[in-house]
Motif scaffolding. Structure first.
Motif, PDB file in Angstrom:
ATOM      1  N   PRO A   8      45.909  35.155  37.061  1.00  0.00           N
ATOM      2  CA  PRO A   8      45.350  35.954  38.165  1.00  0.00           C
ATOM      3  C   PRO A   8      46.352  36.979  38.714  1.00  0.00           C
ATOM      4  CG  PRO A   8      45.020  33.608  38.547  1.00  0.00           C
ATOM      5  CD  PRO A   8      45.920  33.721  37.374  1.00  0.00           C
ATOM      6  N   ALA A   9      47.594  36.548  38.818  1.00  0.00           N
ATOM      7  CA  ALA A   9      48.605  37.466  39.332  1.00  0.00           C
ATOM      8  C   ALA A   9      48.805  38.636  38.367  1.00  0.00           C
ATOM      9  CB  ALA A   9      49.930  36.739  39.551  1.00  0.00           C
ATOM     10  N   LEU A  10      48.800  38.304  37.071  1.00  0.00           N
ATOM     11  CA  LEU A  10      48.956  39.344  36.060  1.00  0.00           C
ATOM     12  C   LEU A  10      47.823  40.355  36.156  1.00  0.00           C
ATOM     13  CD1 LEU A  10      50.944  39.909  33.743  1.00  0.00           C
ATOM     14  CD2 LEU A  10      49.303  38.815  32.198  1.00  0.00           C
ATOM     15  N   LYS A  11      46.607  39.810  36.357  1.00  0.00           N
ATOM     16  CA  LYS A  11      45.436  40.676  36.490  1.00  0.00           C
ATOM     17  C   LYS A  11      45.603  41.589  37.714  1.00  0.00           C
ATOM     18  CE  LYS A  11      40.529  40.267  36.675  1.00  0.00           C
ATOM     19  NZ  LYS A  11      39.531  39.379  37.272  1.00  0.00           N
ATOM     20  N   GLU A  12      46.091  40.981  38.758  1.00  0.00           N
ATOM     21  CA  GLU A  12      46.346  41.730  39.994  1.00  0.00           C
ATOM     22  C   GLU A  12      47.282  42.911  39.721  1.00  0.00           C
ATOM     23  OE1 GLU A  12      45.395  42.312  43.838  1.00  0.00           O
ATOM     24  OE2 GLU A  12      44.621  40.668  42.607  1.00  0.00           O
ATOM     25  N   TRP A  13      48.385  42.644  39.040  1.00  0.00           N
ATOM     26  CA  TRP A  13      49.346  43.712  38.724  1.00  0.00           C
ATOM     27  C   TRP A  13      48.668  44.831  37.954  1.00  0.00           C
ATOM     28  CZ3 TRP A  13      54.420  44.618  39.953  1.00  0.00           C
ATOM     29  CH2 TRP A  13      55.098  43.581  40.612  1.00  0.00           C
ATOM     30  N   LYS A  14      47.943  44.416  36.907  1.00  0.00           N
ATOM     31  CA  LYS A  14      47.345  45.432  36.023  1.00  0.00           C
ATOM     32  C   LYS A  14      46.321  46.286  36.770  1.00  0.00           C
ATOM     33  CE  LYS A  14      48.731  43.931  31.620  1.00  0.00           C
ATOM     34  NZ  LYS A  14      48.498  43.382  30.305  1.00  0.00           N
TER      35      LYS A  14
END
Ligand code: GL9
Length: 837
Positions: A8-14
């Motif tokens: 989820p955090a990775l998705k947030e960054w992207k």
């Protein structure tokens, strides 16, 4: 040590990565923001430098996005990668080039204009990144441009010198003096990204011990000594017409511990910072020698520092995505740009056997499948040799390994050529002189799978002369030719906007920028009078641009309608600027003899020189003094009117070349045959429609073959005759050409600068007479003057000249850096482009 983000955090960054937009409104918004937040200025205290800085930062942000995209793609696809190791990268300015690559120049021009500035003025604020001496360093920069443009997974590795090539000043007496080039301006360099997290330790001195490893085996170990830290700075290299962006990683030396706390606490402040200064000195300055090896300890340390940091980084990256050492040569190609990074060969061998625990033969098999070596010169004084005692002191373990490499090589060699002691001595990596020397070129040959020269003739010469004994052992296939190339982006598209537009309009496409062969489409217009007119008008406009520069900066008036005859390159005896100025004196004296009537028939000439001499190269400095002295006399002699002008352009560099190259009618590349490995400025001039006056040397030969012998002025001794003539001159003296005699007499009798100055030129003239004229100036002089007569005659025939000029440009497709880089990728690196969506 990297934190792995949950999905989820990775998705947030992207989701928050927003591509920068290149419409005028977005650009303006970005420039204003950078001005306020990065440069810390407001609309009431602006100047060109501040707005340049802000603009550069907005461009750098755009490049960074492409850079990240490219690195991610390389990471995901995990292809074989190539690393181009070069002690020099002569990059020049970045902003204009980046704007073209991003295809955003027009919008930037508009944006900057709306904000009350002029883009061309901002471009002038940038300092050249001049981390190189001449052709070799510029070639590396051109190849990085091509590799980025072609989406090759190629990185450059180099050193981040704080001082690039010195700034040349021509003083009041007409001598070269040098000033340091502190190019990293105090506000920081927007074109580099400091990688504070990418650091490696580099060791020097110390001793070798034996140690038992975990497997219970006994291994050599390099112990003790000094350590410094290498920190990475990344320089993004934009490609043209691609989403991709390449990289040059430059190493800067830093102290391991900034501070010696013990000394500091003792109150010995000076000692506490001593380490820091010592470490930082390592990468302070670029050695300013071109085609000349000096053998200084600090230089050897620079070379090892460079190689050690680069290999640690390469290996770290390899281990991150790959497992077995046997796969290393399938994933990594390393190109050695001349012998300067050759220590990488024993260094990789050392890492593999001492640290990774491989057996010698397995390690050596890996090493020799990874490295390839480009030779750039056959001049004996340029070949690197390091004294064995010096190497033993600084790199004790490497010295042992070099001895072993040599031993095993000679043992194999001896099996093929039995009982030939002389031959073994000749191929030995160790020269048996006092003290012994390590021949770096031989080490590079033995440790590489492929060796290449940089033009057809040069590649022949390294096979028949420099490495002839090695061919007998390895066979000829290991030695290949890859003729140098130049990037059409900087050297035509960017430097010559008017010609760029005319070509694009004529070919009805911009395809030629990345497919330079397309230029052959200009051929069919070569005899079209209307086209010739447009073509020559572009040339005239470029000459006016240069004439304006000369007027503004040097206060010399030159007529743009005169023939612009240009020789710009490092000052070196083998390049024969001396012969050029001698012929100028001949021309000057001839004009003096002519009647008014006869003078009407003459073609007015502006002879332009530029180039730096190595600070310690006495004869080269005298050549500069002679040119500036002749210029003084000729330019102030009203009796010859405007028939002849001589201009010395000080501090020749990449940015000046961008103005000079498009403005030549004629450029000179007149090295003694067999001495100029290739030359690359010859390619730049011809690409811009300038004719060449040249010898049968280096790439001149292939340029002739591509554009047609009728479109180039060639003269002089052929390379296979040079040795004979030298031999004859040595034993029978130098027959001085009668016209040359007249010229020398004029100098000696004080016609240029008076008697006192004449005596200064004594040693220079002696290189011809008593010195044996090693570079064959006298032998070639008659043919040289003859060639000048042919030039003059042709220049009067403006249509024929125009036709030849067009045929010059149209025949230059082969000399693109794209072609050259592809050849390296196919024939040496076995490298494929990555795919970018
Ligand atoms: C050089 C050769 O002298 C040139 O003829 C050649 O074009 C370039 C690039 O291959 O390499 N070799 C060399 O040592 N220098 C060259 O220019 N000099 C430096 O720039 C250090």
């Amino acid at each position: 040590k990297h934190i792995k983000l949950p999905a989820p955090a990775l998705k947030e960054w992207k989701s928050h990565l927003e591509p920068k937009k290149n419409d005028v409104e977005s650009i303006k918004k970005d420039i204003v923001q950078q001005t306020l937040e990065t440069v810390c200025r407001n609309p009431y205290n602006l100047d060109n430098l501040a707005v340049y800085q802000a603009t550069a930062h907005t461009v750098r942000d755009r490049l960074l996005q492409d850079w990240n995209l490219t690195q991610e793609a390389i990471h995901d696809q995990n292809p074989k990668r190539c690393y181009y190791l070069s002690m020099e990268f002569l990059i020049g300015r970045a902003l204009d080039n980046a704007l073209y690559c991003l295809q955003a120049k027009d919008n930037y021009k508009q944006s900057v204009k709306d904000l009350g500035f002029n883009l061309e003025d901002l471009l002038e604020q940038e300092r050249d990144a001049a981390l190189g001496n001449g052709g070799l360093g510029r070639l590396a920069a051109c190849y990085m441009d091509a590799a980025a443009t072609l989406d090759y997974p190629t990185w450059g590795y180099g050193l981040r010198y704080q001082y690039g090539i010195f700034k040349q000043i021509i003083n009041g007496e007409g001598y070269q003096t040098e000033m340091p080039d502190y190019w990293l301006n105090p506000n920081g360099n927007p074109w580099e990204f400091p990688r504070t997290d990418i650091k490696y330790e580099v060791q020097f001195y110390g001793y070798v011990a034996t140690k038992v490893n975990e497997k219970g085996e006994s291994r050599m170990s390099w112990e003790g000594g000094d350590r410094v830290q290498a920190m990475a700075y990344d320089v993004p290299i934009p490609g043209f017409g691609t989403k991709g962006c390449g990289n040059i990683r430059l190493w800067s030396s830093k102290p391991l511990k900034t501070f010696d706390f013990a000394s500091f606490n003792d109150g010995d402040y000076e000692r506490s910072v001593a380490d820091q200064t010592k470490a930082e000195n390592l990468t302070s300055v670029l050695y300013p020698n071109d085609n000349h090896n000096v053998g200084k300890e600090l230089r050897l340390k620079q070379e090892y520092f460079f190689v050690s940091a680069s290999l640690q980084d390469i290996i770290h990256r390899f281990k991150h995505t790959n497992s077995a050492w046997k796969d290393f040569p399938d994933k990594v190609a390393v190109q050695l740009n001349d012998t300067h990074p050759t220590l990488a060969i024993p260094e990789l061998q050392r890492i593999l056997i001492d640290i990774e625990g491989l057996e010698w033969d397995d390690a050596w098999d890996i090493v020799t499948r990874v490295f390839a070596f480009t030779n750039h010169t056959v001049l004996p004084e340029a070949l690197e040799c390091w004294s064995v005692p010096m190497m033993e002191k600084i790199l004790p373990r490497h010295m042992q390994i070099v001895y072993d490499i040599n031993l095993f090589f000679l043992q194999k060699f001896e099996k093929v050529f039995q009982n030939d002691r002389d031959m073994l001595n000749r191929v030995s990596i160790i020269e048996e002189s006092n003290p012994q020397q390590v021949r770096m070129a031989y080490l590079a040959v033995v440790g590489s799978h492929t060796v290449n020269g940089v033009a057809a003739l040069h590649s022949e010469l390294i096979k028949t002369e420099l490495f002839s004994e090695f061919i007998k052992y390895y066979g000829p296939d290991k030695f290949i030719n890859i003729t140098n190339g130049i990037t059409p982006r900087r050297w035509l598209y960017q430097a010559n906007p008017m010609l760029r537009n005319l070509i694009t309009e004529t070919l009805k496409s911009e395809k030629w920028v990345t497919h330079l062969d397309e230029l052959k489409g200009l051929k069919k217009h070569a005899e079209d009078t209307a086209f010739q007119k447009k073509w020559m008008n572009v040339k005239l406009q470029n000459k006016i641009r240069l004439a304006d520069w000369i007027k503004r900066n040097l206060d010399i008036t030159v007529d743009p309608h005169a023939l612009f005859d240009i020789q710009v390159k490092r000052i070196h005896e083998y390049k024969r600027q001396f012969m050029n100025i001698l012929s100028v004196i001949y021309r000057y004296k001839n004009i003096q003899l002519l009647s008014e009537e006869e003078r009407k028939d003459l073609v007015p000439r502006v002879v332009i020189f530029g180039g730096k001499s190595a600070p310690g190269y006495y004869i080269a400095k005298m050549v500069i003094k002679l040119i500036t002295t002749v210029a003084q006399v000729v330019n102030n002699d009203e009796s010859i009117n405007d028939l002849l002008k001589v201009v010395y352009i000080p501090d020749y560099n990449v940015s000046l070349a961008e103005i000079i190259v498009p403005a030549s009618d004629l450029s000179q590349h007149i090295s003694t045959a067999g001495t100029e490995a290739s030359g690359t400025s010859n390619m730049k001039f011809v690409l811009n429609g300038g004719l060449i006056l040249g010898t049968v040397d280096g790439a001149n030969i292939e340029i002739r073959d591509e554009i047609g012998a009728e479109n180039i002025f060639m003269f002089g001794t052929l390379s296979d005759q040079v040795a004979d003539i030298r031999h004859r001159q040595k034993y029978h003296g130098v027959p001085i050409d009668p016209n040359l005699q007249v010229v020398l007499h004029a100098i000696q009798s004080g016609e240029f600068g008076g008697f006192e100055t004449a005596s200064v030129f004594g040693p220079l003239i002696n290189t011809l007479t008593y010195g044996g004229d090693y570079y064959l100036i006298s032998a070639d002089f008659e043919q040289y003057l003859d060639a000048h007569d042919r030039v003059d005659a042709l220049f009067k025939d403006t249509t024929t000249w125009a036709k030849k000029s067009i045929l010059c440009t149209s025949g230059m497709g082969f000399f693109s850096a794209d072609r050259a880089t592809r050849e390296y990728a196919d024939k040496i690196w076995n490298l494929k482009p990555i795919t970018l969506e």
